[in-house]
Motif scaffolding. Sequence first.
Motif, PDB file in Angstrom:
ATOM      1  N   GLN A 201       0.823  -1.203   0.000  1.00 45.66           N
ATOM      2  CA  GLN A 201       0.000   0.000   0.000  1.00 45.66           C
ATOM      3  C   GLN A 201       0.864   1.264   0.000  1.00 45.66           C
ATOM      4  N   LEU A 202       1.964   1.239   0.750  1.00 45.90           N
ATOM      5  CA  LEU A 202       2.863   2.392   0.741  1.00 45.90           C
ATOM      6  C   LEU A 202       3.502   2.568  -0.626  1.00 45.90           C
ATOM      7  N   ALA A 203       3.873   1.446  -1.252  1.00 40.83           N
ATOM      8  CA  ALA A 203       4.453   1.530  -2.586  1.00 40.83           C
ATOM      9  C   ALA A 203       3.425   2.055  -3.579  1.00 40.83           C
ATOM     10  N   ALA A 204       2.179   1.581  -3.443  1.00 42.90           N
ATOM     11  CA  ALA A 204       1.123   2.061  -4.332  1.00 42.90           C
ATOM     12  C   ALA A 204       0.862   3.547  -4.124  1.00 42.90           C
ATOM     13  N   GLN A 205       0.878   3.979  -2.871  1.00 41.01           N
ATOM     14  CA  GLN A 205       0.663   5.402  -2.568  1.00 41.01           C
ATOM     15  C   GLN A 205       1.745   6.252  -3.230  1.00 41.01           C
ATOM     16  N   ALA A 206       2.981   5.739  -3.244  1.00 38.44           N
ATOM     17  CA  ALA A 206       4.071   6.498  -3.855  1.00 38.44           C
ATOM     18  C   ALA A 206       3.847   6.715  -5.345  1.00 38.44           C
ATOM     19  N   LEU A 207       2.974   5.878  -5.954  1.00 39.46           N
ATOM     20  CA  LEU A 207       2.674   6.020  -7.381  1.00 39.46           C
ATOM     21  C   LEU A 207       1.287   6.589  -7.635  1.00 39.46           C
ATOM     22  N   GLY A 208       0.671   7.129  -6.570  1.00 35.14           N
ATOM     23  CA  GLY A 208      -0.601   7.807  -6.761  1.00 35.14           C
ATOM     24  C   GLY A 208      -1.828   6.965  -6.525  1.00 35.14           C
ATOM     25  N   MET A 209      -1.682   5.725  -6.082  1.00 39.28           N
ATOM     26  CA  MET A 209      -2.847   4.909  -5.761  1.00 39.28           C
ATOM     27  C   MET A 209      -3.368   5.292  -4.391  1.00 39.28           C
ATOM     28  N   SER A 210      -4.618   4.990  -4.154  1.00 40.49           N
ATOM     29  CA  SER A 210      -5.190   5.275  -2.848  1.00 40.49           C
ATOM     30  C   SER A 210      -4.514   4.391  -1.803  1.00 40.49           C
ATOM     31  N   PRO A 211      -3.968   4.985  -0.721  1.00 42.16           N
ATOM     32  CA  PRO A 211      -3.251   4.166   0.265  1.00 42.16           C
ATOM     33  C   PRO A 211      -4.146   3.196   1.007  1.00 42.16           C
ATOM     34  N   GLY A 212      -5.443   3.428   1.003  1.00 42.42           N
ATOM     35  CA  GLY A 212      -6.339   2.530   1.736  1.00 42.42           C
ATOM     36  C   GLY A 212      -6.836   1.369   0.910  1.00 42.42           C
ATOM     37  N   SER A 213      -6.579   1.409  -0.402  1.00 45.91           N
ATOM     38  CA  SER A 213      -7.100   0.350  -1.265  1.00 45.91           C
ATOM     39  C   SER A 213      -6.174  -0.866  -1.244  1.00 45.91           C
ATOM     40  N   VAL A 214      -6.775  -2.020  -1.472  1.00 45.62           N
ATOM     41  CA  VAL A 214      -5.977  -3.236  -1.614  1.00 45.62           C
ATOM     42  C   VAL A 214      -5.564  -3.350  -3.076  1.00 45.62           C
ATOM     43  N   PRO A 215      -4.272  -3.323  -3.388  1.00 45.37           N
ATOM     44  CA  PRO A 215      -3.857  -3.390  -4.789  1.00 45.37           C
ATOM     45  C   PRO A 215      -4.353  -4.677  -5.451  1.00 45.37           C
ATOM     46  N   THR A 216      -4.809  -4.538  -6.682  1.00 42.55           N
ATOM     47  CA  THR A 216      -5.189  -5.692  -7.481  1.00 42.55           C
ATOM     48  C   THR A 216      -4.124  -5.934  -8.539  1.00 42.55           C
ATOM     49  N   LEU A 217      -4.105  -7.148  -9.066  1.00 45.33           N
ATOM     50  CA  LEU A 217      -3.097  -7.480 -10.059  1.00 45.33           C
ATOM     51  C   LEU A 217      -3.250  -6.614 -11.309  1.00 45.33           C
ATOM     52  N   SER A 218      -4.480  -6.377 -11.748  1.00 40.21           N
ATOM     53  CA  SER A 218      -4.688  -5.570 -12.951  1.00 40.21           C
ATOM     54  C   SER A 218      -4.222  -4.139 -12.738  1.00 40.21           C
ATOM     55  N   ALA A 219      -4.437  -3.593 -11.523  1.00 38.85           N
ATOM     56  CA  ALA A 219      -3.996  -2.229 -11.240  1.00 38.85           C
ATOM     57  C   ALA A 219      -2.472  -2.143 -11.236  1.00 38.85           C
ATOM     58  N   LEU A 220      -1.832  -3.150 -10.657  1.00 39.39           N
ATOM     59  CA  LEU A 220      -0.370  -3.139 -10.627  1.00 39.39           C
ATOM     60  C   LEU A 220       0.205  -3.294 -12.028  1.00 39.39           C
ATOM     61  N   ARG A 221      -0.432  -4.106 -12.861  1.00 35.76           N
ATOM     62  CA  ARG A 221       0.047  -4.259 -14.231  1.00 35.76           C
ATOM     63  C   ARG A 221      -0.089  -2.948 -15.008  1.00 35.76           C
ATOM     64  N   ALA A 222      -1.187  -2.239 -14.749  1.00 38.22           N
ATOM     65  CA  ALA A 222      -1.355  -0.953 -15.413  1.00 38.22           C
ATOM     66  C   ALA A 222      -0.271   0.024 -14.981  1.00 38.22           C
ATOM     67  N   LEU A 223       0.059  -0.020 -13.694  1.00 43.85           N
ATOM     68  CA  LEU A 223       1.114   0.868 -13.200  1.00 43.85           C
ATOM     69  C   LEU A 223       2.473   0.468 -13.763  1.00 43.85           C
ATOM     70  N   SER A 224       2.704  -0.819 -13.903  1.00 45.39           N
ATOM     71  CA  SER A 224       4.017  -1.246 -14.367  1.00 45.39           C
ATOM     72  C   SER A 224       4.263  -0.825 -15.812  1.00 45.39           C
ATOM     73  N   THR A 225       3.186  -0.697 -16.599  1.00 43.78           N
ATOM     74  CA  THR A 225       3.367  -0.253 -17.983  1.00 43.78           C
ATOM     75  C   THR A 225       3.753   1.219 -18.047  1.00 43.78           C
ATOM     76  N   ALA A 226       3.464   1.951 -16.959  1.00 39.90           N
ATOM     77  CA  ALA A 226       3.800   3.379 -16.916  1.00 39.90           C
ATOM     78  C   ALA A 226       5.010   3.630 -16.031  1.00 39.90           C
ATOM     79  N   ARG A 227       5.869   2.626 -15.926  1.00 42.95           N
ATOM     80  CA  ARG A 227       7.005   2.716 -15.006  1.00 42.95           C
ATOM     81  C   ARG A 227       7.918   3.893 -15.352  1.00 42.95           C
ATOM     82  N   ARG A 228       8.226   4.062 -16.634  1.00 44.27           N
ATOM     83  CA  ARG A 228       9.133   5.143 -17.021  1.00 44.27           C
ATOM     84  C   ARG A 228       8.531   6.502 -16.690  1.00 44.27           C
ATOM     85  N   THR A 229       7.219   6.653 -16.974  1.00 47.98           N
ATOM     86  CA  THR A 229       6.564   7.923 -16.654  1.00 47.98           C
ATOM     87  C   THR A 229       6.621   8.201 -15.159  1.00 47.98           C
ATOM     88  N   ALA A 230       6.385   7.148 -14.360  1.00 44.84           N
ATOM     89  CA  ALA A 230       6.414   7.331 -12.906  1.00 44.84           C
ATOM     90  C   ALA A 230       7.797   7.758 -12.447  1.00 44.84           C
TER      91      ALA A 230
END
Length: 289
Positions: A201-230
């Motif tokens: 959750q802290l890692a997700a928050q660092a990339l703009g995800m809601s810190p209270g949400s439970v990360p899902t695999l699809s959300a993490l995959r979407a974030l990983s495709t934007a790794r360079r932008t992040a």
Amino acid sequence: MEKPFGALALVEGPAPVLTGFALRHRRRAVLRRAAERQALIEAMMPYGPVLVVPPGIRLRPADLAPWERELTAWLDRLEGRVQFQLTICADQSGLSAYFAERRATAPDLPPELLSQTLVAEIEAALDPLVLDRIILPVSGPEMLLNRVLLIDGASESQLDLALARIDAMWPEGLRLKLVGPSPAMSFALATLRALPWSELQLAAQALGMSPGSVPTLSALRALSTARRTALMRGADPDAVALLSRIAALDLAEGPLPPLHLLEVRRDGCATPVHPSSLPPPILPWARPA
């Protein structure tokens, strides 16, 4: 005991038996178990690359299975490679005379410079066949060099020749000790640690995800495709790397289950390392004859 998972297998030795022996007997038993464990590890070497786990850690194939792709990458880097530990001691009192007689070096040079020169020549003799090395601390004034060497298993005879050339530099003054071969456990020692939701959750928050949400695999995959932008936005690179690794796992869609994080350590490194910390595999046609 061998426990297959995918194309890999987890090999477990017998669990240690805790007893109430006196300290002296327990120490003897610990040393005996360490020798038995090392013998078991070395006995696996003819069957393929071995990624060693620290003693006392019990793993389950179900925890390792999501990491099969990364484990395979490690095993590809370890394929056909072995490690040796080489220690070389020298007669310090004879160093000045040795250099004055054989190298025409001024005998009034400080002993440490004479030692460094000899170590450099020893390293140069090893360079053609050593793929990687770890510099270990020396113990005592007579120890010149303490190294863990990673070499191709087919180069063991060449290592013997190199050591013979090193010994011939100063037969009466150098003392060589070589231990091995063994799997490259100083370069890659694997373990799993529990990965709590809070860390994700802290890692997700660092990339703009809601810190209270439970990360899902699809959300993490979407974030990983934007790794360079992040990264260009100044996001925490460790958070990006963690979420990218989790997103690449072979997991079912939906909320992530409790996870264990694969960590591979190298002697002398404070943080876990990646398979790219080792040289790439040697193509068969490039191996020594």
